[in-house]
Design a protein around this motif. Sequence first.
Motif, mmCIF file in Angstrom:
data_model
loop_
_atom_site.group_PDB
_atom_site.id
_atom_site.type_symbol
_atom_site.label_atom_id
_atom_site.label_comp_id
_atom_site.label_asym_id
_atom_site.label_seq_id
_atom_site.Cartn_x
_atom_site.Cartn_y
_atom_site.Cartn_z
ATOM 1 N N PHE A 200 0.822 -1.210 0.000
ATOM 2 C CA PHE A 200 0.000 0.000 0.000
ATOM 3 C C PHE A 200 0.859 1.265 0.000
ATOM 4 O O PHE A 200 0.535 2.254 -0.677
ATOM 5 C CB PHE A 200 -0.945 0.004 1.197
ATOM 6 N N ALA A 201 1.933 1.250 0.756
ATOM 7 C CA ALA A 201 2.801 2.433 0.830
ATOM 8 C C ALA A 201 3.387 2.776 -0.535
ATOM 9 O O ALA A 201 3.685 3.944 -0.813
ATOM 10 C CB ALA A 201 3.913 2.206 1.839
ATOM 11 N N SER A 202 3.519 1.794 -1.423
ATOM 12 C CA SER A 202 4.123 2.036 -2.739
ATOM 13 C C SER A 202 3.265 2.935 -3.613
ATOM 14 O O SER A 202 3.752 3.486 -4.602
ATOM 15 C CB SER A 202 4.389 0.706 -3.455
ATOM 16 N N PHE A 203 1.988 3.111 -3.275
ATOM 17 C CA PHE A 203 1.166 4.064 -4.037
ATOM 18 C C PHE A 203 0.439 5.058 -3.120
ATOM 19 O O PHE A 203 -0.628 5.567 -3.435
ATOM 20 C CB PHE A 203 0.199 3.360 -5.002
ATOM 21 N N GLY A 204 1.061 5.339 -1.976
ATOM 22 C CA GLY A 204 0.602 6.451 -1.141
ATOM 23 C C GLY A 204 -0.560 6.168 -0.226
ATOM 24 O O GLY A 204 -1.195 7.095 0.283
ATOM 25 N N VAL A 205 -0.851 4.899 0.037
ATOM 26 C CA VAL A 205 -1.961 4.540 0.917
ATOM 27 C C VAL A 205 -1.405 4.066 2.261
ATOM 28 O O VAL A 205 -0.430 3.315 2.311
ATOM 29 C CB VAL A 205 -2.834 3.441 0.277
ATOM 30 N N LYS A 206 -2.034 4.502 3.342
ATOM 31 C CA LYS A 206 -1.591 4.136 4.687
ATOM 32 C C LYS A 206 -2.486 3.024 5.228
ATOM 33 O O LYS A 206 -3.716 3.139 5.241
ATOM 34 C CB LYS A 206 -1.656 5.349 5.615
ATOM 35 N N ASP A 235 -12.783 -4.140 2.693
ATOM 36 C CA ASP A 235 -13.787 -4.454 3.707
ATOM 37 C C ASP A 235 -13.159 -5.108 4.935
ATOM 38 O O ASP A 235 -13.791 -5.207 5.980
ATOM 39 C CB ASP A 235 -14.860 -5.373 3.130
ATOM 40 N N GLU A 236 -11.927 -5.578 4.797
ATOM 41 C CA GLU A 236 -11.209 -6.210 5.921
ATOM 42 C C GLU A 236 -10.087 -5.339 6.463
ATOM 43 O O GLU A 236 -9.487 -5.683 7.488
ATOM 44 C CB GLU A 236 -10.606 -7.551 5.479
ATOM 45 N N LEU A 237 -9.770 -4.229 5.792
ATOM 46 C CA LEU A 237 -8.637 -3.394 6.161
ATOM 47 C C LEU A 237 -9.093 -1.953 6.386
ATOM 48 O O LEU A 237 -10.084 -1.506 5.788
ATOM 49 C CB LEU A 237 -7.589 -3.402 5.036
ATOM 50 N N ARG A 238 -8.373 -1.230 7.249
ATOM 51 C CA ARG A 238 -8.622 0.214 7.394
ATOM 52 C C ARG A 238 -7.470 0.947 6.730
ATOM 53 O O ARG A 238 -6.319 0.839 7.154
ATOM 54 C CB ARG A 238 -8.748 0.609 8.867
ATOM 55 N N LEU A 239 -7.810 1.677 5.683
ATOM 56 C CA LEU A 239 -6.829 2.373 4.861
ATOM 57 C C LEU A 239 -7.202 3.844 4.763
ATOM 58 O O LEU A 239 -8.379 4.206 4.854
ATOM 59 C CB LEU A 239 -6.820 1.771 3.442
ATOM 60 N N THR A 240 -6.202 4.687 4.566
ATOM 61 C CA THR A 240 -6.482 6.087 4.259
ATOM 62 C C THR A 240 -5.619 6.538 3.086
ATOM 63 O O THR A 240 -4.528 6.012 2.859
ATOM 64 C CB THR A 240 -6.214 7.022 5.453
ATOM 65 N N TYR A 241 -6.146 7.496 2.371
ATOM 66 C CA TYR A 241 -5.402 8.118 1.271
ATOM 67 C C TYR A 241 -5.548 9.624 1.416
ATOM 68 O O TYR A 241 -6.665 10.154 1.378
ATOM 69 C CB TYR A 241 -5.943 7.657 -0.087
ATOM 70 N N GLU A 242 -4.430 10.286 1.650
ATOM 71 C CA GLU A 242 -4.416 11.740 1.853
ATOM 72 C C GLU A 242 -5.471 12.156 2.883
ATOM 73 O O GLU A 242 -6.205 13.121 2.710
ATOM 74 C CB GLU A 242 -4.614 12.470 0.528
ATOM 75 N N SER A 247 -11.725 2.688 2.724
ATOM 76 C CA SER A 247 -12.146 1.344 3.102
ATOM 77 C C SER A 247 -13.600 1.437 3.521
ATOM 78 O O SER A 247 -14.256 2.465 3.326
ATOM 79 C CB SER A 247 -11.283 0.817 4.253
ATOM 80 N N LYS A 248 -14.095 0.365 4.123
ATOM 81 C CA LYS A 248 -15.485 0.376 4.595
ATOM 82 C C LYS A 248 -15.713 1.480 5.623
ATOM 83 O O LYS A 248 -16.857 1.882 5.870
ATOM 84 C CB LYS A 248 -15.825 -0.987 5.178
ATOM 85 N N GLU A 249 -14.634 1.982 6.201
ATOM 86 C CA GLU A 249 -14.743 3.087 7.150
ATOM 87 C C GLU A 249 -15.403 4.310 6.507
ATOM 88 O O GLU A 249 -16.060 5.106 7.183
ATOM 89 C CB GLU A 249 -13.356 3.452 7.681
ATOM 90 N N PHE A 250 -15.224 4.468 5.183
ATOM 91 C CA PHE A 250 -15.873 5.573 4.467
ATOM 92 C C PHE A 250 -17.396 5.473 4.601
ATOM 93 O O PHE A 250 -18.080 6.472 4.873
ATOM 94 C CB PHE A 250 -15.462 5.546 2.992
ATOM 95 N N LEU A 251 -17.929 4.273 4.454
ATOM 96 C CA LEU A 251 -19.371 4.071 4.612
ATOM 97 C C LEU A 251 -19.798 4.249 6.064
ATOM 98 O O LEU A 251 -20.870 4.788 6.350
ATOM 99 C CB LEU A 251 -19.760 2.683 4.101
ATOM 100 N N TRP A 304 -16.796 4.437 -6.630
ATOM 101 C CA TRP A 304 -15.480 4.876 -7.131
ATOM 102 C C TRP A 304 -14.356 4.484 -6.174
ATOM 103 O O TRP A 304 -13.237 4.219 -6.607
ATOM 104 C CB TRP A 304 -15.492 6.381 -7.350
ATOM 105 N N LEU A 305 -14.638 4.460 -4.878
ATOM 106 C CA LEU A 305 -13.621 4.039 -3.905
ATOM 107 C C LEU A 305 -13.082 2.656 -4.264
ATOM 108 O O LEU A 305 -11.863 2.461 -4.355
ATOM 109 C CB LEU A 305 -14.243 4.030 -2.506
ATOM 110 N N TYR A 306 -13.980 1.706 -4.471
ATOM 111 C CA TYR A 306 -13.563 0.331 -4.767
ATOM 112 C C TYR A 306 -12.869 0.227 -6.116
ATOM 113 O O TYR A 306 -11.852 -0.471 -6.262
ATOM 114 C CB TYR A 306 -14.771 -0.607 -4.704
ATOM 115 N N LEU A 307 -13.399 0.933 -7.116
ATOM 116 C CA LEU A 307 -12.813 0.858 -8.457
ATOM 117 C C LEU A 307 -11.428 1.497 -8.489
ATOM 118 O O LEU A 307 -10.494 0.946 -9.098
ATOM 119 C CB LEU A 307 -13.725 1.551 -9.475
#
Length: 344
Positions: A200-206, A235-242, A247-251, A304-307
């Motif tokens: 994930f870090a390779s494309f800026g996602v934490k 749906d199994e991970l908590r991720l953030t981008y900027e 992740s499902k946390e958005f919902l 769009w999040l998933y795609l």
Amino acid sequence: MNLIYRGSVKDLYQNNDKIVFEYSNRYSIFDWGEMPDEIPHKGEALAAMASMFFEHLSARGFSSHYLSGRSRTSIEVQPVKVLRPEWKGEAYDYSMYASRPTQCLVPLEVIFRRHLGQGNSLEGRLKKNPAYLADLELSKMPTSADSFMPALVEVSTKLETTDRYLSKADVAAMNVVNDAEYAALRKNTQDVAAELEKLFASFGVKLWDGKLEFAFTHENNGQRGLVLVDSIGPDELRLTYEGLPLSKEFLRQIYAGSEWSEAVKKAKDLAKERKTEAWKSICENELGQRPAALNAEQIQVSSWLYLALANEIATVLNKPRPFDENINLKFWHQKALSLLEKKP
């Protein structure tokens, strides 16, 4: 194919000697199960990501039940028995695990935490039960600013109506794993988490935290082997981008603070007090709350999040992007920021 299980997000089919995971556009938050809406193309994105994650991890030595991608919305996996504990009186009965079965699901969900962050449940639970620090191999009370390397690992129940965090004593009382297997669960989880974090870090996602599931394989010298099972994705991970939840946390954030989400918390507390598993019935029938439908913009941005995430993972793994080239994380971030700014 024969349908053998319909979950809140995916359906499982028996296909000769294999199991097919058919990913749907459904979603679930707060343990509710199927929500009122569907997220367009979510199933396609989850299937694509599951294949990419399992193949990436396999190339790095992590065994799983994954066999291959099957269609745009499904993957094939090796069958794993699920031995479901029964509710008896005031507790679940796990006695079927005393015989140390193999080729079956470990009835524990393994949670890893690389970073805590605001609103984490761990701080509150530790304040209520400071003795739990020793189980987590922590020497002091953590704060929301803390990070852990290797990842901090907890376990919860997997096959109950509401997940329960478990202490080492709880796990020992359930008698589902021995000490060596428990240690292996922790180590395997930390190693997988470290590999996913690099990706994930390779494309800026934490990567903040996540949950993994395992199955028992054959026993050797008193210890059963472990393989990754179920699925791996947002749906199994908590991720953030900027700074935004990817992740499902958005919902969850869309629904956070609603009358329904507050009623869910209250219903779970009431169910615990009454020693019943029927918290959802309490929420619906006593508190009169069900989740409202999302609006069109919320559905589109969630899609769009998933795609976007599937496209970004494909790019870093040198695979063709499965969706429209214009849907990337920068595009999604702009739309998501605009949506969340409208929230009261």
